[in-house]
Design a protein around this motif. Sequence first.
Motif, PDB file in Angstrom:
ATOM      1  N   VAL A 330       0.821  -1.214   0.000  1.00  0.00           N
ATOM      2  CA  VAL A 330       0.000   0.000   0.000  1.00  0.00           C
ATOM      3  C   VAL A 330       0.855   1.263   0.000  1.00  0.00           C
ATOM      4  O   VAL A 330       0.413   2.322  -0.451  1.00  0.00           O
ATOM      5  N   ASP A 331       2.067   1.174   0.505  1.00  0.00           N
ATOM      6  CA  ASP A 331       2.955   2.332   0.551  1.00  0.00           C
ATOM      7  C   ASP A 331       3.912   2.390  -0.632  1.00  0.00           C
ATOM      8  O   ASP A 331       4.853   3.187  -0.632  1.00  0.00           O
ATOM      9  N   GLY A 332       3.684   1.563  -1.628  1.00  0.00           N
ATOM     10  CA  GLY A 332       4.553   1.528  -2.796  1.00  0.00           C
ATOM     11  C   GLY A 332       5.213   0.176  -2.922  1.00  0.00           C
ATOM     12  O   GLY A 332       5.302  -0.583  -1.958  1.00  0.00           O
ATOM     13  N   PRO A 333       5.700  -0.167  -4.122  1.00  0.00           N
ATOM     14  CA  PRO A 333       6.213  -1.509  -4.361  1.00  0.00           C
ATOM     15  C   PRO A 333       7.440  -1.832  -3.526  1.00  0.00           C
ATOM     16  O   PRO A 333       8.308  -0.986  -3.282  1.00  0.00           O
ATOM     17  N   LEU A 334       7.514  -3.102  -3.110  1.00  0.00           N
ATOM     18  CA  LEU A 334       8.689  -3.665  -2.458  1.00  0.00           C
ATOM     19  C   LEU A 334       9.353  -4.626  -3.440  1.00  0.00           C
ATOM     20  O   LEU A 334       8.707  -5.162  -4.335  1.00  0.00           O
ATOM     21  N   VAL A 335      10.645  -4.838  -3.244  1.00  0.00           N
ATOM     22  CA  VAL A 335      11.390  -5.760  -4.096  1.00  0.00           C
ATOM     23  C   VAL A 335      12.174  -6.711  -3.206  1.00  0.00           C
ATOM     24  O   VAL A 335      12.994  -6.275  -2.389  1.00  0.00           O
ATOM     25  N   ALA A 336      11.935  -8.017  -3.356  1.00  0.00           N
ATOM     26  CA  ALA A 336      12.694  -9.034  -2.624  1.00  0.00           C
ATOM     27  C   ALA A 336      13.845  -9.502  -3.504  1.00  0.00           C
ATOM     28  O   ALA A 336      13.646  -9.816  -4.678  1.00  0.00           O
ATOM     29  N   VAL A 337      15.052  -9.542  -2.941  1.00  0.00           N
ATOM     30  CA  VAL A 337      16.251  -9.966  -3.663  1.00  0.00           C
ATOM     31  C   VAL A 337      16.929 -11.069  -2.861  1.00  0.00           C
ATOM     32  O   VAL A 337      17.284 -10.872  -1.699  1.00  0.00           O
ATOM     33  N   SER A 338      17.107 -12.227  -3.494  1.00  0.00           N
ATOM     34  CA  SER A 338      17.761 -13.348  -2.807  1.00  0.00           C
ATOM     35  C   SER A 338      19.262 -13.325  -3.079  1.00  0.00           C
ATOM     36  O   SER A 338      19.705 -13.143  -4.213  1.00  0.00           O
ATOM     37  N   ASN A 339      20.037 -13.515  -2.002  1.00  0.00           N
ATOM     38  CA  ASN A 339      21.495 -13.640  -2.076  1.00  0.00           C
ATOM     39  C   ASN A 339      21.861 -15.055  -1.641  1.00  0.00           C
ATOM     40  O   ASN A 339      21.463 -15.507  -0.561  1.00  0.00           O
ATOM     41  N   SER A 340      22.649 -15.739  -2.465  1.00  0.00           N
ATOM     42  CA  SER A 340      22.926 -17.144  -2.187  1.00  0.00           C
ATOM     43  C   SER A 340      24.269 -17.391  -1.525  1.00  0.00           C
ATOM     44  O   SER A 340      24.536 -18.489  -1.030  1.00  0.00           O
ATOM     45  N   LEU A 341      25.144 -16.385  -1.524  1.00  0.00           N
ATOM     46  CA  LEU A 341      26.487 -16.527  -0.975  1.00  0.00           C
ATOM     47  C   LEU A 341      26.893 -15.229  -0.296  1.00  0.00           C
ATOM     48  O   LEU A 341      26.452 -14.152  -0.688  1.00  0.00           O
ATOM     49  N   THR A 342      27.761 -15.336   0.694  1.00  0.00           N
ATOM     50  CA  THR A 342      28.338 -14.152   1.306  1.00  0.00           C
ATOM     51  C   THR A 342      29.568 -13.720   0.501  1.00  0.00           C
ATOM     52  O   THR A 342      29.985 -14.399  -0.440  1.00  0.00           O
ATOM     53  N   ALA A 343      30.156 -12.605   0.905  1.00  0.00           N
ATOM     54  CA  ALA A 343      31.358 -12.128   0.217  1.00  0.00           C
ATOM     55  C   ALA A 343      32.501 -13.119   0.346  1.00  0.00           C
ATOM     56  O   ALA A 343      33.376 -13.183  -0.529  1.00  0.00           O
ATOM     57  N   ASP A 344      32.522 -13.916   1.451  1.00  0.00           N
ATOM     58  CA  ASP A 344      33.575 -14.919   1.623  1.00  0.00           C
ATOM     59  C   ASP A 344      33.089 -16.323   1.263  1.00  0.00           C
ATOM     60  O   ASP A 344      33.603 -17.322   1.740  1.00  0.00           O
ATOM     61  N   VAL A 345      32.073 -16.385   0.403  1.00  0.00           N
ATOM     62  CA  VAL A 345      31.596 -17.625  -0.220  1.00  0.00           C
ATOM     63  C   VAL A 345      31.041 -18.605   0.812  1.00  0.00           C
ATOM     64  O   VAL A 345      31.253 -19.817   0.726  1.00  0.00           O
ATOM     65  N   ARG A 346      30.325 -18.093   1.796  1.00  0.00           N
ATOM     66  CA  ARG A 346      29.536 -18.927   2.693  1.00  0.00           C
ATOM     67  C   ARG A 346      28.077 -18.845   2.256  1.00  0.00           C
ATOM     68  O   ARG A 346      27.658 -17.910   1.559  1.00  0.00           O
ATOM     69  N   PHE A 347      27.275 -19.839   2.678  1.00  0.00           N
ATOM     70  CA  PHE A 347      25.878 -19.888   2.246  1.00  0.00           C
ATOM     71  C   PHE A 347      24.936 -19.038   3.109  1.00  0.00           C
ATOM     72  O   PHE A 347      23.852 -18.674   2.655  1.00  0.00           O
ATOM     73  N   ALA A 348      25.333 -18.728   4.335  1.00  0.00           N
ATOM     74  CA  ALA A 348      24.451 -17.995   5.250  1.00  0.00           C
ATOM     75  C   ALA A 348      24.390 -16.520   4.865  1.00  0.00           C
ATOM     76  O   ALA A 348      24.943 -15.646   5.548  1.00  0.00           O
ATOM     77  N   ALA A 349      23.721 -16.241   3.749  1.00  0.00           N
ATOM     78  CA  ALA A 349      23.533 -14.877   3.260  1.00  0.00           C
ATOM     79  C   ALA A 349      22.058 -14.507   3.395  1.00  0.00           C
ATOM     80  O   ALA A 349      21.184 -15.368   3.303  1.00  0.00           O
ATOM     81  N   GLU A 350      21.782 -13.236   3.586  1.00  0.00           N
ATOM     82  CA  GLU A 350      20.399 -12.808   3.830  1.00  0.00           C
ATOM     83  C   GLU A 350      19.688 -12.430   2.534  1.00  0.00           C
ATOM     84  O   GLU A 350      20.289 -11.898   1.594  1.00  0.00           O
ATOM     85  N   THR A 351      18.396 -12.710   2.516  1.00  0.00           N
ATOM     86  CA  THR A 351      17.508 -12.181   1.488  1.00  0.00           C
ATOM     87  C   THR A 351      17.080 -10.787   1.937  1.00  0.00           C
ATOM     88  O   THR A 351      16.679 -10.597   3.091  1.00  0.00           O
ATOM     89  N   VAL A 352      17.163  -9.815   1.042  1.00  0.00           N
ATOM     90  CA  VAL A 352      16.911  -8.416   1.397  1.00  0.00           C
ATOM     91  C   VAL A 352      15.661  -7.927   0.675  1.00  0.00           C
ATOM     92  O   VAL A 352      15.471  -8.202  -0.510  1.00  0.00           O
ATOM     93  N   ILE A 353      14.822  -7.203   1.404  1.00  0.00           N
ATOM     94  CA  ILE A 353      13.632  -6.593   0.821  1.00  0.00           C
ATOM     95  C   ILE A 353      13.818  -5.080   0.809  1.00  0.00           C
ATOM     96  O   ILE A 353      14.159  -4.473   1.832  1.00  0.00           O
ATOM     97  N   TYR A 354      13.649  -4.500  -0.378  1.00  0.00           N
ATOM     98  CA  TYR A 354      13.827  -3.068  -0.577  1.00  0.00           C
ATOM     99  C   TYR A 354      12.491  -2.399  -0.880  1.00  0.00           C
ATOM    100  O   TYR A 354      11.569  -3.027  -1.400  1.00  0.00           O
ATOM    101  N   ARG A 355      12.431  -1.119  -0.591  1.00  0.00           N
ATOM    102  CA  ARG A 355      11.338  -0.280  -1.065  1.00  0.00           C
ATOM    103  C   ARG A 355      11.809   0.406  -2.353  1.00  0.00           C
ATOM    104  O   ARG A 355      12.917   0.967  -2.402  1.00  0.00           O
ATOM    105  N   LEU A 356      11.014   0.309  -3.405  1.00  0.00           N
ATOM    106  CA  LEU A 356      11.316   0.997  -4.651  1.00  0.00           C
ATOM    107  C   LEU A 356      10.650   2.359  -4.623  1.00  0.00           C
ATOM    108  O   LEU A 356       9.416   2.458  -4.611  1.00  0.00           O
TER     109      LEU A 356
END
Length: 359
Positions: A330-356
């Motif tokens: 209702v406050d404008g579109p959100l965008v979900a972005v999945s991250n599969s690796l960290t900068a040091d190539v580990r799997f415990a990376a977060e999925t981030v939701i942005y406001r566009l």
Amino acid sequence: MCAARLTEWSRIPTSGARAVEPFDVDGLSLLAIPQLAYDVPGREPSMNGGDSDTDLLILRRNADGYEPFQRVPAPGGEDAEFFRVGDRAFLATASIRHGQGPYEYETESIVYEWDGSAFVPFQRVSTFAAKQWRHFIQDGRHFLALAQGVATPATVDRNRPSVIFEWDGDAFVPFQEIPSQWAYNWHHFSVGGHDFLAHADHVDPSRLYRWDGAKFVPHQDLADRHGRAFATFHADDEDYLLVACIESPSRLLRWDGDRFVEHDVLDGLGAREFAVHFPHILRVNFIQGPRTEPTTALNSQLYQWQNGKLVVVAEFPTTGGTDAAVLPDVDGPLVAVSNSLTADVRFAAETVIYRLESR
């Protein structure tokens, strides 16, 4: 036209997240996230390592973000596709592998059905390195297309082509095989009075197929190699097709009345996925460099359509970015972005939701 920006709204703990699939069912706003692998303590980081006996996360939207709702088995999770057949609701999961190493690509990918309160197993499909399901309706018929396969010396005798399944009233049954070696993605769309199905492959050409009334037939090649994903949009009375490639330049094609022809080339390598919220288009970048030593911390792009071109108006950080999906709000579109690796190539990376946001 105003430019836009992405501002961070929330984060979701995930592990090897490979896709984001938002959907609504029975008044619930849910988000499915398949996970490739968990980190194994004591093991050296490797994008092809980890424990792949994973669960798919299903989260429920609340006032502040998303909260856990259900976990279902989906080992080596690559994709989740929500769709409906009549008054029934399904969630198809694609599993590339299982195990903790050595891994087995021959596994089952499970189609779940909504029972009114949770997703329960409906159909188990034998797959080989499954990457994506895509549901579409063609001439009133329900199809479920599977992109699969991996081309290595160890798998050459067991590799399988991609397969289109059709709903027969009780289950999904094989309808047509699509030649492939290392398939990643599908995109079904209509343009110029034709119905098309684009198929992305890493080794074989990524190809556009046309529905001839009985089956899908080759129409044209879209990329020689390294195909990952597609997106379509209509602008300025023209139809456009984006072709994402990871190790080759990604391209914007324009429909000329018979075929798609090159309109523009996008800068940079590493593209994995597009999401369209016209006049904005998000490009998610995965990795650059060899899989043995990948660079995962990359900038991904937010484009805006301006004067017949896609112009970068903002960038956002991704680490092994795999997917993006636009969520209505209702406050404008959100965008979900999945991250599969960290900068040091580990799997415990977060999925981030942005406001566009426009600015």
